[in-house]
Design a protein around this motif. Structure first.
Motif, PDB file in Angstrom:
ATOM      1  N   UNK A 276       0.852  -1.185   0.000  1.00  0.00           N
ATOM      2  CA  UNK A 276       0.000   0.000   0.000  1.00  0.00           C
ATOM      3  C   UNK A 276       0.889   1.236   0.000  1.00  0.00           C
ATOM      4  N   UNK A 277       0.317   2.336  -0.428  1.00  0.00           N
ATOM      5  CA  UNK A 277       1.098   3.560  -0.593  1.00  0.00           C
ATOM      6  C   UNK A 277       0.441   4.733   0.132  1.00  0.00           C
ATOM      7  N   UNK A 278       1.207   5.804   0.286  1.00  0.00           N
ATOM      8  CA  UNK A 278       0.717   7.042   0.894  1.00  0.00           C
ATOM      9  C   UNK A 278       1.334   8.221   0.154  1.00  0.00           C
ATOM     10  N   UNK A 279       0.693   9.369   0.260  1.00  0.00           N
ATOM     11  CA  UNK A 279       1.192  10.576  -0.393  1.00  0.00           C
ATOM     12  C   UNK A 279       1.518  11.690   0.592  1.00  0.00           C
ATOM     13  N   UNK A 280       0.957  11.618   1.796  1.00  0.00           N
ATOM     14  CA  UNK A 280       1.175  12.662   2.796  1.00  0.00           C
ATOM     15  C   UNK A 280       1.437  12.007   4.158  1.00  0.00           C
ATOM     16  N   UNK A 281       2.018  12.756   5.100  1.00  0.00           N
ATOM     17  CA  UNK A 281       2.195  12.211   6.448  1.00  0.00           C
ATOM     18  C   UNK A 281       0.877  11.785   7.092  1.00  0.00           C
ATOM     19  N   UNK A 282      -0.186  12.559   6.884  1.00  0.00           N
ATOM     20  CA  UNK A 282      -1.478  12.211   7.481  1.00  0.00           C
ATOM     21  C   UNK A 282      -2.023  10.911   6.897  1.00  0.00           C
ATOM     22  N   UNK A 283      -1.838  10.727   5.592  1.00  0.00           N
ATOM     23  CA  UNK A 283      -2.312   9.488   4.974  1.00  0.00           C
ATOM     24  C   UNK A 283      -1.504   8.293   5.483  1.00  0.00           C
ATOM     25  N   UNK A 284      -0.213   8.487   5.688  1.00  0.00           N
ATOM     26  CA  UNK A 284       0.590   7.407   6.256  1.00  0.00           C
ATOM     27  C   UNK A 284       0.047   6.997   7.614  1.00  0.00           C
ATOM     28  N   UNK A 285      -0.236   7.958   8.487  1.00  0.00           N
ATOM     29  CA  UNK A 285      -0.708   7.622   9.825  1.00  0.00           C
ATOM     30  C   UNK A 285      -2.085   6.968   9.780  1.00  0.00           C
ATOM     31  N   UNK A 286      -2.940   7.405   8.861  1.00  0.00           N
ATOM     32  CA  UNK A 286      -4.244   6.753   8.708  1.00  0.00           C
ATOM     33  C   UNK A 286      -4.063   5.276   8.387  1.00  0.00           C
ATOM     34  N   UNK A 287      -3.115   4.971   7.523  1.00  0.00           N
ATOM     35  CA  UNK A 287      -2.916   3.574   7.115  1.00  0.00           C
ATOM     36  C   UNK A 287      -2.190   2.775   8.192  1.00  0.00           C
ATOM     37  N   UNK A 288      -1.311   3.410   8.941  1.00  0.00           N
ATOM     38  CA  UNK A 288      -0.696   2.722  10.086  1.00  0.00           C
ATOM     39  C   UNK A 288      -1.778   2.306  11.073  1.00  0.00           C
ATOM     40  N   UNK A 289      -2.663   3.244  11.413  1.00  0.00           N
ATOM     41  CA  UNK A 289      -3.747   2.923  12.348  1.00  0.00           C
ATOM     42  C   UNK A 289      -4.623   1.800  11.807  1.00  0.00           C
ATOM     43  N   UNK A 290      -4.922   1.874  10.516  1.00  0.00           N
ATOM     44  CA  UNK A 290      -5.825   0.880   9.917  1.00  0.00           C
ATOM     45  C   UNK A 290      -5.219  -0.522   9.964  1.00  0.00           C
ATOM     46  N   UNK A 291      -3.991  -0.660   9.494  1.00  0.00           N
ATOM     47  CA  UNK A 291      -3.420  -2.006   9.381  1.00  0.00           C
ATOM     48  C   UNK A 291      -3.018  -2.601  10.730  1.00  0.00           C
ATOM     49  N   UNK A 292      -2.768  -1.754  11.708  1.00  0.00           N
ATOM     50  CA  UNK A 292      -2.478  -2.281  13.045  1.00  0.00           C
ATOM     51  C   UNK A 292      -3.734  -2.793  13.742  1.00  0.00           C
ATOM     52  N   UNK A 293      -4.898  -2.458  13.197  1.00  0.00           N
ATOM     53  CA  UNK A 293      -6.160  -2.938  13.781  1.00  0.00           C
ATOM     54  C   UNK A 293      -6.921  -3.863  12.826  1.00  0.00           C
ATOM     55  N   UNK A 294      -6.314  -4.198  11.691  1.00  0.00           N
ATOM     56  CA  UNK A 294      -6.911  -5.134  10.733  1.00  0.00           C
ATOM     57  C   UNK A 294      -5.858  -6.183  10.384  1.00  0.00           C
ATOM     58  N   UNK A 295      -5.668  -7.085  11.339  1.00  0.00           N
ATOM     59  CA  UNK A 295      -4.572  -8.046  11.262  1.00  0.00           C
ATOM     60  C   UNK A 295      -4.658  -8.934  10.027  1.00  0.00           C
ATOM     61  N   UNK A 296      -5.837  -9.432   9.718  1.00  0.00           N
ATOM     62  CA  UNK A 296      -5.938 -10.372   8.599  1.00  0.00           C
ATOM     63  C   UNK A 296      -5.603  -9.685   7.280  1.00  0.00           C
ATOM     64  N   UNK A 297      -6.043  -8.451   7.075  1.00  0.00           N
ATOM     65  CA  UNK A 297      -5.712  -7.737   5.846  1.00  0.00           C
ATOM     66  C   UNK A 297      -4.208  -7.479   5.766  1.00  0.00           C
ATOM     67  N   UNK A 298      -3.627  -7.076   6.883  1.00  0.00           N
ATOM     68  CA  UNK A 298      -2.179  -6.843   6.912  1.00  0.00           C
ATOM     69  C   UNK A 298      -1.419  -8.106   6.558  1.00  0.00           C
ATOM     70  N   UNK A 299      -1.814  -9.203   7.157  1.00  0.00           N
ATOM     71  CA  UNK A 299      -1.131 -10.479   6.954  1.00  0.00           C
ATOM     72  C   UNK A 299      -1.247 -10.959   5.510  1.00  0.00           C
ATOM     73  N   UNK A 300      -2.451 -10.893   4.947  1.00  0.00           N
ATOM     74  CA  UNK A 300      -2.652 -11.396   3.589  1.00  0.00           C
ATOM     75  C   UNK A 300      -1.924 -10.531   2.564  1.00  0.00           C
ATOM     76  N   UNK A 301      -1.869  -9.230   2.814  1.00  0.00           N
ATOM     77  CA  UNK A 301      -1.138  -8.356   1.899  1.00  0.00           C
ATOM     78  C   UNK A 301       0.351  -8.674   1.933  1.00  0.00           C
ATOM     79  N   UNK A 302       0.882  -8.891   3.124  1.00  0.00           N
ATOM     80  CA  UNK A 302       2.297  -9.255   3.249  1.00  0.00           C
ATOM     81  C   UNK A 302       2.598 -10.561   2.532  1.00  0.00           C
ATOM     82  N   UNK A 303       1.711 -11.536   2.654  1.00  0.00           N
ATOM     83  CA  UNK A 303       1.916 -12.829   2.000  1.00  0.00           C
ATOM     84  C   UNK A 303       1.861 -12.704   0.482  1.00  0.00           C
TER      85      UNK A 303
END
Length: 377
Positions: free
Chosen positions: A325-352
Motif C-alpha cells: 500500500x502507498x501514501x502521499x502525505x504524512x497524514x495518509x501514512x498515519x491513517x494507514x498505520x492505524x488501519x493495518x495495526x487494527x486489521x490483522x488479517x488484511x495486513x497479513x494477507x497483503x504481506x503474503x
C-alpha cells in the motif's frame, strides 16, 4: 478460508477482574495464533524452489564497484546470480588492471556495477580490443551529473530509473534498458520461527532531509506505537533525543540484520529519498525519480507489510492495495498505520501476497536473466 482465531468463552458469571484477565488471555492467544499462522504460511512459500532459468554457455567478467559497504551486498547478489546463470564468472573490481585481466581471461561479456570509479579510458581500450561491455547503474537519478559522462563508453547501459532511459539515449547510447534492482534471497527472507524482534512499525534508512521533514510532522503519533527508526544522520532530527534508543543514530545495518528487523515488524515504512537533495545535489537536470528503490523488493522479501510513498512506476511491480500500500502525505501514512495495526488479517494477507510476488518476479536471478536476455537473446 476463514483464518480468524476463535476461542470459547466460559458461560459462568465472572467478576470484573476475571473479565479483564480473560480479555488479556484472549488477546494473547489471538496474537500468538496470528503470528504462528503468518510464520507458517511464509515458511511454506519460502520453501518453494525458485523457477529454473537457462544457464548460458558464456564467460562473464564481473567488475565489482570497489566501494565496499553498502555496495558490497549488491555485488554479492549479482555475483550469486551470475554464477547460477552462466558457465563461468571471473570476479574483479574497478581498481584492478582490467585490460590485462581481460586479455588473459577472454570473457564474452564485461559487466560493471556502478562504474563511477572506473576510468572511461579503460573501457574504451577494452572495447577497442573487441570485448563486449555493459554497466548497471546503482543510484539513478541521484548521480546523473556523473553517470551522463560515462554511459556513452559502454555497449549496454542498464538503469534502475525509468526516467533515465531517454536521457541516456539522447546522449547517443544505442542500448539503454530499464532494469531495477531486486531482492537477494540469500540476504532477505522472512523469519519463520519466533522473531527475536517485535515492533509495530519500522523505518530503516538514512536521514535525507526530505525524510526528516516528513517524519517531523507525525513524530508524536508515530512514536506512540512500538516504532523504531534506524540509520545514519538521524541526529538531524531535532526531536531524536526525546525517543532514546528508539531512534538509532549512525549505524549501517547489515542485510541480514535488516531482514530480521523487517520480518519482526508489523509494518515497514519505505520513504524514498528526494530526487534533488537540499544540500548535496548531483542531479543538475532535476530528473524526477518514478521507479521503486531496492528496499521496495527487500521489504516484501522479508514477508511483512510495506507502506511506501507513492511512486509512478510502483504499480508495474506490485498491485497497490493488494500486495503493498502507498501514501502521499504524512497524514495518509498515519491513517494507514492505524488501519493495518487494527486489521490483522488484511495486513497479513497483503504481506503474503507481496512475498509470493517477489519470489516469482523480483529476485536478482530474474533480473540478471533479463539482462543476459537483452544482450544474448
Amino acid at each position: 478460508m476463514n483464518t480468524e482465531f476463535v476461542m470459547p468463552v466460559p458461560p459462568f458469571p465472572r467478576t470484573p477482574a476475571e473479565d479483564e484477565k480473560l480479555r488479556g488471555r484472549l488477546t494473547g492467544f489471538k496474537a500468538g495464533y496470528d503470528e504462528g499462522y503468518l510464520r507458517g504460511r511464509l515458511a511454506i512459500l519460502d520453501g518453494r524452489p525458485e523457477e529454473p532459468l537457462p544457464v548460458r554457455n558464456i564467460h562473464v567478467m564481473y567488475v565489482a564497484s570497489g566501494k565496499g559497504y553498502p555496495y558490497s551486498p549488491l555485488d554479492d547478489a549479482v555475483l550469486y546470480s551470475l554464477q547460477k546463470l552462466t558457465a563461468k564468472v571471473t570476479v574483479t573490481d574497478v581498481h584492478q588492471n582490467l585490460v590485462e585481466q581481460a586479455a588473459v581471461q577472454r570473457p564474452d561479456l564485461i559487466l560493471v556495477l556502478d562504474g563511477l570509479d572506473l576510468s572511461t579510458e579503460k573501457i574504451a581500450e577494452l572495447r577497442s580490443k573487441g570485448f563486449k561491455t555493459a554497466i548497471w547503474l546503482t543510484d539513478d537519478p541521484y548521480y546523473t551529473d556523473y553517470t551522463m559522462k560515462i554511459v556513452v563508453h559502454y555497449d549496454y547501459v542498464f538503469t534502475l530509473e525509468r526516467n533515465c532511459v531517454e536521457v541516456y539515449r539522447s546522449l547517443g547510447c544505442a542500448q539503454v534498458h530499464y532494469l531495477p534492482f531486486a531482492a537477494h534471497r540469500e540476504h532477505y527472507r522472512p523469519v519463520t520461527g519466533r522473531s527475536q524482534i517485535i515492533r509495530d512499525v519500522s523505518f530503516i534508512g538514512s536521514a535525507y532531509w526530505n525524510r526528516v521533514s516528513f517524519f517531523r510532522n507525525i513524530m508524536p503519533e508515530l512514536m506512540s506505537y512500538n516504532t523504531v527508526i534506524n540509520g545514519i544522520w538521524w541526529d538531524r532530527l531535532p526531536e531524536a533525543p526525546l525517543y532514546g534508543d528508539r531512534i538509532e543514530v549512525g549505524k549501517w545495518m547489515s542485510p541480514q540484520e535488516t531482514a530480521v528487523t523487517y520480518s519482526g515488524s508489523k509494518i515497514v515504512i519505505n520513504l524514498h529519498r528526494a530526487h534533488v537533495d537540499e544540500v548535496e545535489n548531483n542531479n543538475a537536470l532535476s530528473i524526477p525519480a518514478v521507479s521503486p528503490n531496492p528496499r521496495t523488493f527487500e521489504i516484501a522479501a522479508a514477508g511483512t507489510l510495506q507502506l511506501s510513498d507513492a511512486r509512478e512506476d510502483m504499480g508495474t511491480f506490485y498491485k497497490i492495495g493488494e500486495e503493498i500500500d502507498t501514501f502521499s502525505t504524512p497524514l495518509e501514512l498515519m491513517e494507514k498505520v492505524r488501519y493495518y495495526l487494527t486489521h490483522e488479517e488484511e495486513r497479513r494477507e497483503m504481506a503474503l501476497r507481496a512475498f509470493e510476488r517477489t519470489l516469482k518476479d523480483h529476485t536478482y536471478t530474474k533480473r540478471l536473466n533479463q539482462l543476459l536476455t537483452v544482450i544474448y537473446g
